[in-house]
Design a protein around this motif. Structure first.
Motif, PDB file in Angstrom:
ATOM      1  N   LEU A 199     -27.220  23.285  41.907  1.00  0.00           N
ATOM      2  CA  LEU A 199     -26.620  22.866  42.676  1.00  0.00           C
ATOM      3  C   LEU A 199     -26.119  21.719  42.415  1.00  0.00           C
ATOM      4  O   LEU A 199     -26.653  20.327  41.725  1.00  0.00           O
ATOM      5  CB  LEU A 199     -27.016  22.547  44.215  1.00  0.00           C
ATOM      6  CG  LEU A 199     -26.777  21.606  45.466  1.00  0.00           C
ATOM      7  CD1 LEU A 199     -25.411  22.144  45.919  1.00  0.00           C
ATOM      8  CD2 LEU A 199     -26.916  21.804  46.603  1.00  0.00           C
ATOM      9  N   ARG A 200     -24.359  20.986  42.467  1.00  0.00           N
ATOM     10  CA  ARG A 200     -24.407  19.460  41.984  1.00  0.00           C
ATOM     11  C   ARG A 200     -23.556  19.420  42.914  1.00  0.00           C
ATOM     12  O   ARG A 200     -22.686  19.218  43.740  1.00  0.00           O
ATOM     13  CB  ARG A 200     -23.091  19.701  40.627  1.00  0.00           C
ATOM     14  CG  ARG A 200     -23.671  19.554  39.219  1.00  0.00           C
ATOM     15  CD  ARG A 200     -22.831  19.583  38.192  1.00  0.00           C
ATOM     16  NE  ARG A 200     -23.215  19.683  36.877  1.00  0.00           N
ATOM     17  CZ  ARG A 200     -23.792  20.199  36.541  1.00  0.00           C
ATOM     18  NH1 ARG A 200     -24.137  22.144  36.718  1.00  0.00           N
ATOM     19  NH2 ARG A 200     -24.674  20.178  35.257  1.00  0.00           N
ATOM     20  N   GLU A 201     -24.082  17.293  42.850  1.00  0.00           N
ATOM     21  CA  GLU A 201     -23.938  16.388  44.697  1.00  0.00           C
ATOM     22  C   GLU A 201     -22.602  15.534  43.656  1.00  0.00           C
ATOM     23  O   GLU A 201     -22.480  15.581  42.815  1.00  0.00           O
ATOM     24  CB  GLU A 201     -24.858  15.829  44.725  1.00  0.00           C
ATOM     25  CG  GLU A 201     -26.100  17.145  45.514  1.00  0.00           C
ATOM     26  CD  GLU A 201     -27.587  16.217  45.306  1.00  0.00           C
ATOM     27  OE1 GLU A 201     -27.903  16.622  46.368  1.00  0.00           O
ATOM     28  OE2 GLU A 201     -28.326  16.014  44.451  1.00  0.00           O
ATOM     29  N   GLN A 242     -28.395  23.824  27.851  1.00  0.00           N
ATOM     30  CA  GLN A 242     -28.705  24.048  29.121  1.00  0.00           C
ATOM     31  C   GLN A 242     -27.357  24.031  30.033  1.00  0.00           C
ATOM     32  O   GLN A 242     -27.198  23.622  30.899  1.00  0.00           O
ATOM     33  CB  GLN A 242     -29.037  22.330  29.869  1.00  0.00           C
ATOM     34  CG  GLN A 242     -31.036  23.111  29.470  1.00  0.00           C
ATOM     35  CD  GLN A 242     -30.808  22.859  28.045  1.00  0.00           C
ATOM     36  OE1 GLN A 242     -31.842  23.891  26.911  1.00  0.00           O
ATOM     37  NE2 GLN A 242     -30.503  21.708  27.447  1.00  0.00           N
ATOM     38  N   ASP A 243     -26.170  23.898  28.941  1.00  0.00           N
ATOM     39  CA  ASP A 243     -24.857  24.041  29.732  1.00  0.00           C
ATOM     40  C   ASP A 243     -23.621  24.615  28.935  1.00  0.00           C
ATOM     41  O   ASP A 243     -23.245  26.027  30.111  1.00  0.00           O
ATOM     42  CB  ASP A 243     -24.228  22.370  28.918  1.00  0.00           C
ATOM     43  CG  ASP A 243     -23.283  21.674  29.959  1.00  0.00           C
ATOM     44  OD1 ASP A 243     -22.613  22.163  30.297  1.00  0.00           O
ATOM     45  OD2 ASP A 243     -22.897  20.318  30.022  1.00  0.00           O
ATOM     46  N   ILE A 244     -23.378  24.888  28.048  1.00  0.00           N
ATOM     47  CA  ILE A 244     -21.780  25.026  27.493  1.00  0.00           C
ATOM     48  C   ILE A 244     -22.104  26.278  26.291  1.00  0.00           C
ATOM     49  O   ILE A 244     -21.004  26.707  25.812  1.00  0.00           O
ATOM     50  CB  ILE A 244     -21.263  24.062  27.693  1.00  0.00           C
ATOM     51  CG1 ILE A 244     -19.726  24.569  27.943  1.00  0.00           C
ATOM     52  CG2 ILE A 244     -21.378  23.497  26.134  1.00  0.00           C
ATOM     53  CD1 ILE A 244     -18.629  24.192  27.864  1.00  0.00           C
ATOM     54  N   GLY A 286     -27.206  14.331  24.091  1.00  0.00           N
ATOM     55  CA  GLY A 286     -27.363  14.355  25.870  1.00  0.00           C
ATOM     56  C   GLY A 286     -26.110  14.464  26.393  1.00  0.00           C
ATOM     57  O   GLY A 286     -25.213  14.193  25.305  1.00  0.00           O
ATOM     58  N   ASN A 287     -25.495  14.657  27.239  1.00  0.00           N
ATOM     59  CA  ASN A 287     -24.406  14.508  27.532  1.00  0.00           C
ATOM     60  C   ASN A 287     -23.673  13.829  27.781  1.00  0.00           C
ATOM     61  O   ASN A 287     -22.709  13.615  27.529  1.00  0.00           O
ATOM     62  CB  ASN A 287     -24.199  15.732  29.260  1.00  0.00           C
ATOM     63  CG  ASN A 287     -22.692  15.198  30.331  1.00  0.00           C
ATOM     64  OD1 ASN A 287     -22.857  14.178  30.829  1.00  0.00           O
ATOM     65  ND2 ASN A 287     -22.579  16.420  30.258  1.00  0.00           N
ATOM     66  N   PRO A 288     -23.756  12.184  28.091  1.00  0.00           N
ATOM     67  CA  PRO A 288     -22.301  11.919  27.827  1.00  0.00           C
ATOM     68  C   PRO A 288     -21.874  11.374  26.272  1.00  0.00           C
ATOM     69  O   PRO A 288     -21.378  10.559  26.412  1.00  0.00           O
ATOM     70  CB  PRO A 288     -23.662   9.852  28.353  1.00  0.00           C
ATOM     71  CG  PRO A 288     -25.167  10.333  29.325  1.00  0.00           C
ATOM     72  CD  PRO A 288     -24.885  11.888  28.592  1.00  0.00           C
TER      73      PRO A 288
END
Ligand SMILES: Nc1nc2c(c(=O)[nH]1)N[C@H]1C(S)=C(S)[C@@H](COP(=O)(O)OP(=O)(O)OC[C@H]3O[C@@H](n4cnc5c(=O)[nH]c(N)nc54)[C@H](O)[C@@H]3O)O[C@H]1N2
Ligand SMILES: Nc1nc2c(c(=O)[nH]1)N[C@H]1C(S)=C(S)[C@@H](COP(=O)(O)OP(=O)(O)OC[C@H]3O[C@@H](n4cnc5c(=O)[nH]c(N)nc54)[C@H](O)[C@@H]3O)O[C@H]1N2
Ligand code: SF4
Ligand SMILES: [Mo]
Length: 731
Positions: free
Chosen positions: A603-605, A137-139, A106-108
């Protein structure tokens, strides 16, 4: 023991802000921004400060957990866990071959170098190829665009924010995300600086975001960016605004690109993009005329039906206007620690060297689309995925069709997760292994940290001993290899380091750890001390003596194309065959369906981090709930009022959540945060409600973006209906 102040940096997002940890008797008291970090200079966001809630969370997993027959977890020792995992893996490999073993990271993982290298070595040693990550799902679309343009997937060019006169920003919201694929811990200052110098910041986004509000907003229809960019290039070529000298010197294929874009006048694309032709023409002219200009995009550019094409066209815009590799334009990233370089040189940063068993999609740097995971698990046959490691990931919430993946995970012979929590994914695991937080491990930045307008290095020693029985991920893979009788170094890119390693060996320097590897690379890298040959170069000792970090150069290098681009003659390829083929597919993949008239985007918060910080009391204070942003006209048409529960239905699934009516989204667009709808071991998160937006997205191989196998997470066709007359009473 006295209370101590320890210098470190945050590893939640790419800004990597400097932090000071107050530690009392081995426990973290608090975190605060580091005023002496030369890049972040006393700034940090609420998540960085609130990481102390994660560090000290009573719900954190602090000893290995093993699944019991009744479905619950029990605590076991590391020896018991590792022996059993090693034995079961050995059995699976003996029966089905290494091809039955896989991993999702994952991302981390991107914020600590060690785990990715060691788990990758472990998998390739087993002969496994089932590798998946958050990248699809990202880059990954960005990586593929770079592979095709520059011949180097890890080459991520970035905007020279401190010097540019025109930032064209498409599908990014850095005032909330704090920048991705560009390191800009003081992004507010960096953007304000552009305007202060008399320059412009134009934000292309379907939503009037925090960033769009602060600068010039150009609203667009979701997933129409390819047409927008093709039309901008149409105007630039058509009106002779291209930089012919730069094109001739730096590129091949520009004439073909010019021909292609002829077919996309702004008058023809306006209906799709929602951008008036005169607005687009003026914008293209201004961009080309600016003394320096750069086009930059992030997840909003990467996650549509044509993510790779959009990334390609964004770079093309900077290149065609002569803004590549020069001050104020788009700069090549160059690593301080040349880890990616090592991968590129040894030919490991591959693209399309193999295709997926399901869906026939290309590998991207040895990873396949995570959307295929469920099918790879449930589809019998040679290469069926039977054992899976999930490191620092939560694909049940972050990958399309979480419900199907959740079911598929139950079919695995072995599921092992390395994490801080029991999350929605690893609650199905046979083992959850407690990992160290970034405060409990050594790190040096790599990867996206190379996308830094100021060249900078900082190393962080652990500021805490691991809590409980937490262990570094790399040690877990090292231990498993040991127990299975495997040597991680008989294979892979580390062979390339053989010269250096045997040199070290002769001097009696012990076994290779990830840290030792990074320290060697740092010393042989472009700013390294070359083991004493370069007096002012960096080495581990200098980094320890400068815990706040060292500025190595005020500005990233320019004029390095010849050393950077890995294409014939170091020329950038502007019209690669894959991109030309993708252009032919444009339009085919956008069927209008009157049953699903609206388009959903992400949408990121500010106070969320993907799926994993919803258990922090500090971040969840106040009115924090999951809400879909709906335009007043669309709400009225669906019979919805504020706080109404809405049922959102796509062709693939349906969710129920709360409505927030706002004209910050355009008519026809719905914006929904991801990473909600919790059912893990994080109790506050579980109580916070909301829904998993990835129940609306498709994991069908045929629906994935073709060139990089990206999940399509933006521009998802949906419709809205009220759920009875239920109005939320919370908040
Ligand atoms: N619909 C939709 N879906 C999206 C996105 C979107 O915009 N829209 N965005 C996508 C993007 S960009 C991303 S990056 C992905 C993220 O997707 P994932 O990486 O799959 O999920 P995260 O929510 O980041 O979860 C990270 C997990 O790692 C754990 N963790 C945190 N730190 C550490 C650590 O140091 N070590 C270990 N071992 N574990 C740790 C957390 O507890 C959590 O369980 O989501 C993607 N999904
Ligand atoms: N606070 C916070 N910060 C984060 C994260 C987080 O979850 N919370 N996640 C981190 C991660 S993993 C990542 S990858 C980065 C991402 O960093 P960014 O990409 O900067 O973050 P987003 O806020 O997702 O910005 C994407 C923007 O694209 C817009 N968009 C959506 N669809 C389209 C489209 O079709 N066209 C265009 N032009 N725009 C579109 C969205 O409205 C949104 O404003 O952020 C990181 N930082
Ligand atoms: S912006 Fe926030 S989350 Fe990102 S590195 Fe800085 S403090 Fe950490
Ligand atoms: Mo991400």
């Amino acid at each position: 023991m006295a209370v101590e102040q320890r210098v470190t940096y945050c590893r939640i997002c790419e800004a990597l802000c400097g932090l000071i940890a107050t530690v009392d008797d081995g426990r973290l008291q608090s975190l605060r921004p580091d005023p002496d970090n030369p890049l972040s200079r006393g700034r940090a966001c609420p998540k960085g400060i609130a990481f102390s809630d994660v560090q000290n969370d009573a719900d954190r997993v602090l000893s290995p957990l093993r699944r019991r027959a009744d479905g619950g977890f029990e605590e076991v020792s590391w020896d018991v866990a590792l022996d059993d995992i090693a034995a079961r893996l050995t059995g699976i490999v003996a029966e089905h071959g290494g091809g039955a073993v896989g991993q999702y990271f994952g991302n981390p993982v991107a914020f600590g170098y060690a785990s990715g290298i060691w788990s990758g070595l472990f998998l390739s040693r087993l002969g496994g190829h089932h590798q998946y990550s958050s990248g699809s799902q990202d880059i990954n679309s960005r990586f593929v665009a770079s592979k095709l343009l520059y011949g180097a997937a890890t080459q991520i060019p970035f905007p020279d924010l401190p010097r540019t006169d025109f930032l064209f920003m498409l599908g990014a919201n850095p005032l909330v995300s704090h920048g991705s694929a560009v390191r800009t811990p003081r992004v507010k200052d960096d953007l304000a600086g552009i305007v202060r110098r008399g320059g412009r910041v134009v934000v292309v986004d379907p939503r009037r975001t925090e960033t769009a509000r602060a600068y010039e907003h150009l609203p667009v229809r979701p997933d129409s960016d390819a047409w927008l960019l093709l039309s901008m290039l149409h105007v630039i070529f058509g009106e002779n605004l291209a930089d012919a000298t730069a094109l001739a010197e730096q590129t091949v294929g520009w004439k073909q690109l010019r021909e292609i874009v002829e077919a996309f006048p702004p008058e023809d694309t306006a209906a799709r993009t929602g951008v008036a032709p005169d607005v687009l023409r003026t914008l293209a002219r201004d961009f080309a005329a600016a003394p320096s200009a750069v086009a930059y995009g992030r997840t909003g550019a990467c996650l549509g039906r044509h993510g790779t094409l959009v990334c390609h066209l964004l770079d093309a815009l900077s290149i065609v206007t002569g803004n590549l590799d020069r001050a104020g334009g788009m700069l090549f990233s160059q690593a301080v620690i040349p880890l990616e370089d090592m991968g590129e040189r040894s030919g490991r940063m591959t693209y399309n060297s193999a295709r997926s068993r399901i869906g026939d999609l290309p590998e991207v740097m040895s990873t396949y689309p995570a959307a295929l995971l469920a099918e790879e698990i449930i589809t019998p046959g040679d290469g069926q995925l039977r054992a899976l490691f999930v490191t620092a990931g939560n694909p049940v919430l972050s990958v399309p069709n979480g419900p199907m993946l959740e079911k598929a995970l139950g079919e695995l012979d072995l599921l092992v997760s390395l994490d801080l929590y029991v999350n929605e994914t690893n609650r199905h695991a046979d083992y959850v292994l407690p990992s160290t937080t970034f405060l409990e491990r050594y790190d040096v930045p790599y990867s996206f940290a190379n996308c830094s307008p100021t060249v900078f290095i900082q190393a962080a020693e652990p500021v805490l001993e691991p809590y409980g029985q937490a262990r570094s991920e790399w040690e877990v893979f090292d231990e498993l290899a040991h127990r299975m009788g495997l040597s991680l170094f008989a294979t892979g890119p580390l062979l390339r380091l053989n010269g250096v390693l045997s040199w070290l060996d002769r001097r009696g320097i012990g076994r290779l750890t990830p840290r030792r590897l990074m320290e060697i690379l740092m010393r042989v890298g472009p700013y390294g001390d070359r083991f004493g040959l370069r007096r002012k170069g960096i080495n581990p000792r200098r980094l320890r003596a400068n815990p706040h970090g060292i500025v190595l150069a005020e500005h990233a290098r320019t004029g390095i194309r010849a050393d950077t681009v890995r294409q014939p003659g170091a020329k950038v390829v502007l019209a690669p065959a894959e991109i030309v083929a993708e252009l032919r597919r444009l339009g085919e993949r956008h069927p209008d369906d009157p049953d699903f008239p609206l388009m959903a985007i992400g949408l990121r918060e500010m106070r969320s981090q993907n799926s994993w910080m919803h258990n922090s009391p500090t971040l969840m204070k106040g009115d924090r709930r999951h809400r879909a942003r709906v335009h007043p006209a669309d709400a009225a048409a669906a019979g919805l009022t504020d706080k109404h529960l809405v049922r959102i239905t796509s062709p693939y699934g349906a969710i129920e959540t709360e409505v927030l009516i706002t004209d910050e989204v355009a008519h026809g667009t719905v914006a929904i945060p991801h990473g909600w709808g919790h059912r893990g071991g994080w109790q506050l998160a579980n109580r916070s409600g909301g829904a998993n937006v990835n129940e609306l997205t498709s994991n069908d191989a045929a629906d994935l973006e073709r060139l990089a196998g990206m999940s399509v997470l933006n521009g998802v066709a949906v419709r809205l209906e009220p759920v009875g007359d239920t109005v939320s009473t919370a908040g």
